[in-house]
Design an enzyme around this catalytic site. Sequence first.
Site, PDB file in Angstrom:
ATOM      1  N   ALA A   8       3.164 -10.005   1.421  1.00 14.72           N
ATOM      2  CA  ALA A   8       3.902  -9.858   0.157  1.00 14.72           C
ATOM      3  C   ALA A   8       5.010  -8.811   0.255  1.00 14.72           C
ATOM      4  CB  ALA A   8       2.909  -9.470  -0.948  1.00 14.72           C
ATOM      5  N   HIS A   9       5.719  -8.629  -0.868  1.00 13.85           N
ATOM      6  CA  HIS A   9       6.569  -7.472  -1.179  1.00 13.85           C
ATOM      7  C   HIS A   9       7.748  -7.245  -0.231  1.00 13.85           C
ATOM      8  CE1 HIS A   9       2.682  -5.696  -3.207  1.00 13.85           C
ATOM      9  NE2 HIS A   9       3.071  -6.844  -3.729  1.00 13.85           N
TER      10      HIS A   9
ATOM     11  N   ARG B 244      -2.295 -11.706   1.026  1.00 16.23           N
ATOM     12  CA  ARG B 244      -1.576 -11.247  -0.168  1.00 16.23           C
ATOM     13  C   ARG B 244      -0.172 -11.821  -0.155  1.00 16.23           C
ATOM     14  NH1 ARG B 244      -0.742  -5.598  -3.479  1.00 16.23           N
ATOM     15  NH2 ARG B 244      -2.093  -6.345  -5.133  1.00 16.23           N
TER      16      ARG B 244
ATOM     17  N   THR C 210      -0.909   2.115  -0.289  1.00 15.96           N
ATOM     18  CA  THR C 210      -0.458   3.031   0.755  1.00 15.96           C
ATOM     19  C   THR C 210      -0.443   4.452   0.226  1.00 15.96           C
ATOM     20  OG1 THR C 210       0.841   1.366   1.851  1.00 15.96           O
ATOM     21  CG2 THR C 210       1.596   3.625   2.105  1.00 15.96           C
TER      22      THR C 210
ATOM     23  N   PRO D 199      -4.828  -2.770  -2.604  1.00 13.43           N
ATOM     24  CA  PRO D 199      -4.372  -1.998  -1.442  1.00 13.43           C
ATOM     25  C   PRO D 199      -3.257  -1.046  -1.850  1.00 13.43           C
ATOM     26  CG  PRO D 199      -3.556  -4.265  -1.352  1.00 13.43           C
ATOM     27  CD  PRO D 199      -4.495  -4.184  -2.520  1.00 13.43           C
TER      28      PRO D 199
ATOM     29  N   TYR E  59       7.833  -7.405   3.153  1.00 16.69           N
ATOM     30  CA  TYR E  59       7.538  -6.927   4.508  1.00 16.69           C
ATOM     31  C   TYR E  59       7.571  -8.111   5.496  1.00 16.69           C
ATOM     32  CZ  TYR E  59       6.324  -2.672   2.043  1.00 16.69           C
ATOM     33  OH  TYR E  59       6.387  -1.551   1.253  1.00 16.69           O
TER      34      TYR E  59
ATOM     35  N   HIS F  83      -1.189  -8.749   4.827  1.00 18.02           N
ATOM     36  CA  HIS F  83      -0.166  -8.412   3.829  1.00 18.02           C
ATOM     37  C   HIS F  83       1.032  -9.336   4.033  1.00 18.02           C
ATOM     38  CE1 HIS F  83       2.282  -6.403   1.028  1.00 18.02           C
ATOM     39  NE2 HIS F  83       2.086  -5.144   1.364  1.00 18.02           N
TER      40      HIS F  83
ATOM     41  N   GLN G 211      -6.278  -3.957   4.810  1.00 16.09           N
ATOM     42  CA  GLN G 211      -5.095  -4.789   4.621  1.00 16.09           C
ATOM     43  C   GLN G 211      -4.218  -4.609   5.863  1.00 16.09           C
ATOM     44  OE1 GLN G 211      -1.619  -3.897   2.139  1.00 16.09           O
ATOM     45  NE2 GLN G 211      -1.893  -5.887   1.131  1.00 16.09           N
TER      46      GLN G 211
HETATM   47  C1  LIG Z   1       0.965   4.187  -4.544  1.00 19.00           C
HETATM   48  C2  LIG Z   1       0.981   2.703  -4.349  1.00 19.00           C
HETATM   49  C3  LIG Z   1       0.917   2.181  -3.057  1.00 19.00           C
HETATM   50  C4  LIG Z   1       0.897   0.799  -2.854  1.00 19.00           C
HETATM   51  N1  LIG Z   1       0.762   0.298  -1.576  1.00 19.00           N
HETATM   52  C5  LIG Z   1       0.549  -1.028  -1.383  1.00 19.00           C
HETATM   53  C6  LIG Z   1       0.170  -1.543  -0.120  1.00 19.00           C
HETATM   54  O1  LIG Z   1      -0.017  -0.818   0.877  1.00 19.00           O
HETATM   55  N2  LIG Z   1      -0.010  -2.875   0.005  1.00 19.00           N
HETATM   56  C7  LIG Z   1       0.147  -3.717  -1.057  1.00 19.00           C
HETATM   57  O2  LIG Z   1      -0.029  -4.928  -0.904  1.00 19.00           O
HETATM   58  N3  LIG Z   1       0.490  -3.260  -2.282  1.00 19.00           N
HETATM   59  C8  LIG Z   1       0.655  -1.935  -2.472  1.00 19.00           C
HETATM   60  N4  LIG Z   1       0.891  -1.457  -3.747  1.00 19.00           N
HETATM   61  C9  LIG Z   1       0.836  -2.370  -4.903  1.00 19.00           C
HETATM   62  C10 LIG Z   1      -0.589  -2.376  -5.487  1.00 19.00           C
HETATM   63  O3  LIG Z   1      -1.506  -2.976  -4.591  1.00 19.00           O
HETATM   64  C11 LIG Z   1      -0.668  -3.151  -6.814  1.00 19.00           C
HETATM   65  O4  LIG Z   1      -0.314  -4.492  -6.605  1.00 19.00           O
HETATM   66  C12 LIG Z   1       0.229  -2.535  -7.881  1.00 19.00           C
HETATM   67  O5  LIG Z   1       0.033  -1.130  -7.959  1.00 19.00           O
HETATM   68  C13 LIG Z   1      -0.044  -3.158  -9.237  1.00 19.00           C
HETATM   69  O6  LIG Z   1      -1.351  -2.858  -9.656  1.00 19.00           O
HETATM   70  P1  LIG Z   1      -1.598  -1.763 -10.837  1.00 19.00           P
HETATM   71  O7  LIG Z   1      -0.666  -2.154 -11.938  1.00 19.00           O
HETATM   72  O8  LIG Z   1      -3.039  -1.930 -11.181  1.00 19.00           O
HETATM   73  O9  LIG Z   1      -1.259  -0.426 -10.274  1.00 19.00           O
HETATM   74  C14 LIG Z   1       0.959  -0.083  -3.976  1.00 19.00           C
HETATM   75  C15 LIG Z   1       1.046   0.459  -5.260  1.00 19.00           C
HETATM   76  C16 LIG Z   1       1.038   1.834  -5.467  1.00 19.00           C
HETATM   77  C17 LIG Z   1       1.076   2.361  -6.884  1.00 19.00           C
END
Ligand SMILES: Cc1cc2nc3c(=O)[nH]c(=O)nc-3n(C[C@H](O)[C@H](O)[C@H](O)COP(=O)(O)O)c2cc1C
Length: 370
Positions: A171-172, A223, A27, A25, A174, A169, A102
């Site tokens: 995680a992170h 997540r 954003t 996912p 939120y 969601h 998500q």
């Molecule tokens: C531009 C961007 C937007 C993201 N938005 C979300 C999101 O909306 N929800 C989420 O759970 N993680 C989000 N993430 C985290 C990604 O889902 C992912 O866990 C992270 O990029 C690591 O994966 P990668 O190393 O393959 O990029 C975002 C990451 C990026 C780069």
Amino acid sequence: MSTQILFQPFSLKSLSLKNRIVMAPMTRAMAKDGIPGAAQAEYYRRRAAGGVGLILTEGTVIDRPASRNDPGIPFFHGEAALAGWDAVAKSVHAAGGKIGPQIWHTGSTRSSRSQSQPEDLVESPSGLVGPDDPRGKAMTEEDIADTVAAFASAAANAKRLGFDIVELHGAHGYLIDQFFWEGSNKRTDAFGGATIAERSRFAAEAVRAVRAAVGADFPLSLRVSQWKQQDYAARNASTPDEMTAWLLPLVEAGVDILHCSQRRFWTPEFPEIDGDAGLNFAGWAKKLTGAATISVGSVGLSSDFFGAFGGQGSESASFDNLIERMERQEFDLIAVGRPLISDAEWTAKVSGGKLEELGGFNAADLAVLA
Ligand SMILES: Cc1cc2nc3c(=O)[nH]c(=O)nc-3n(C[C@H](O)[C@H](O)[C@H](O)COP(=O)(O)O)c2cc1C
């Protein structure tokens, strides 16, 4: 090393996937007026046509007055936004893909455009973003009940529109994670407490409500992450026992898949524990709960995603460690983020063994939805 292990089918309840690769996912904050349009439908269609097994959409928010912290985040409520999502699902399905939204509430987190939020309606467990960082209001029990109902209603809409799965969601840092984290949950009622088991109650109620809304056979992913944007070193669970106390009640409440977010999938979750071949977060979550798991984090890339927002790109890197872990069945599925922003054909190239054609991630690609 052959990548064919990534192309084994996977099925769980009503979901059947042609391979193990999940679009993470991400954003993009480009939904005008919160409504996904033709550009979003085409963006996701191209990844489906490129062969990815499952698409998890960018976070899309539930029906609460301050559930998003950026005006470009799409809604997952209201007739116009849901019609937009219906078109997204149809275009992905027409290209032979599978997709789930998500479902999200950003809690009290800030973003560069969070001033667009009605500040007095910003809500979180204790009116905090993190320790000593107040913002918005602490949720009343009525707010909590309404928020749980809004998650359930969004999930019911996902199923009604023909999506293949729904992900919450959690995680992170939120909203859901703000309940998990002791740094943002200071409640003294049944939604707070000194233990992670007590702080998991909000998520368990949301999961139970979602499960009731979608029925027994519809797959539900949650997540989760240890890290938070407020504190990268924070942890919800410092030991396997704490992880069980955190995640098992959520699986018992109705989660089918734990989507275990970490920055680098090869980092051992509990490095101090010998004898488990350095299981990562998804590996431990699967072992402790029995649920299916998705791992994620820098697959095929030379650096993690925190630099992406500051303009940092990433080179292509080896798949060997991933393949070894998939062969050991440490986790079931692997999510890929940035590479799928830069290259809609990424999955097809990996499937065809054309690894030399993978270009890594170019941060400039974040500026466009293509
Ligand atoms: C531009 C961007 C937007 C993201 N938005 C979300 C999101 O909306 N929800 C989420 O759970 N993680 C989000 N993430 C985290 C990604 O889902 C992912 O866990 C992270 O990029 C690591 O994966 P990668 O190393 O393959 O990029 C975002 C990451 C990026 C780069």
